[in-house]
Design an enzyme around this catalytic site. Sequence first.
Site, PDB file in Angstrom:
ATOM      1  N   CYS A 184       0.816  -1.212   0.000  1.00  0.00           N
ATOM      2  CA  CYS A 184       0.000   0.000   0.000  1.00  0.00           C
ATOM      3  C   CYS A 184       0.851   1.264   0.000  1.00  0.00           C
ATOM      4  CB  CYS A 184      -0.903  -0.019   1.238  1.00  0.00           C
ATOM      5  SG  CYS A 184      -1.818   1.510   1.506  1.00  0.00           S
TER       6      CYS A 184
ATOM      7  N   TYR B 126      -5.543   6.767  -8.876  1.00  0.00           N
ATOM      8  CA  TYR B 126      -6.756   6.015  -8.533  1.00  0.00           C
ATOM      9  C   TYR B 126      -7.978   6.587  -9.263  1.00  0.00           C
ATOM     10  CZ  TYR B 126      -4.264   3.573  -4.807  1.00  0.00           C
ATOM     11  OH  TYR B 126      -3.376   2.781  -4.105  1.00  0.00           O
TER      12      TYR B 126
END
Length: 320
Positions: free
Chosen positions: A41, A172
Amino acid sequence: MTSSGEYTRDQRYIATRITADGRDGYPVEPGRYRLVVSRACPWANRSIIVRRLLGLEDVLSMGVAGPTHDERSWTFDLDPGGRDPVLGIERLQEAFFTRFPGYEKGITVPAIVDVPSGAVVTNDFAQITIDLSLEWAAYHRPGAPQLYPADLRAEIDAVNDVVFRDVNNGVYRAGFATSQGAYDKAYRQLFDRLDWLSERLKGQRFLVGEAITEADVRLFTTLARFDAVYHGHFKCNRSKLSEMPVLWAYARDLFQTPGFGDTIDFDQIKEHYYVVHRTINPTGIIPAGPDVTGWLTPHGRESLGGHPFGTGTPPVRVAG
């Protein structure tokens, strides 16, 4: 997701802070807390880097979740028996539910857990790294860098704001867009900002000032994932990072700096994105490439001056 197909990040994080004066009920105490991360992440990767640069390994332990998760939460499948050896839990969800039964918001990493109670304290990733710099200062290693110096704070904040919007979250917004218009907008903003960053970094080694700051940490974790994931998986494909000369040299400079590249696990990064995001990659097949040996090639950024750690020193490797 908006009606026009634009991805919007849920930013309702637990705002509780661990501070030197304990004003939120959680005072800084060596050994009391556990930082839970996943190496996959980018948001968690920031806290791994900052913890290492500041030398906090001996006072803030770290639990590492595996690279994949399901709809419930991250799991400790890398640990023997599938349980975190300090918290004794299988899923990060358990720490959230201990404090907030039935917690309905995102169960995200990084998160800091209070070990004695087993309850999550915070998952506010942006505040966590700032507090590691400011609130945990009494426990920094000798020679730790000033990642959030007072005289540069306003400029760091301004850079962080646009980098978050257009780059960190921008990839994203492109990857999760569900309409052509939303994708086109995110794609354009991303590469406009990368061009802006290239111009900014053409004549200076670091984003703000003469040494590494919080701003460099935040940009690096996105750049490190760009060619391996975002270029193909998220359709951010105008250029690879390795085809943007200034940013590629800048990213390699940081990668080769202790505390940065040694926190990166490209295999876990790829496994996370390509396995978890089945709406984008239904087969779950993980790409074999790209070749990552280029990260260790000379970058030539030393000629721009500055020093990665300012007047400080590099971190040494500490177990855990």
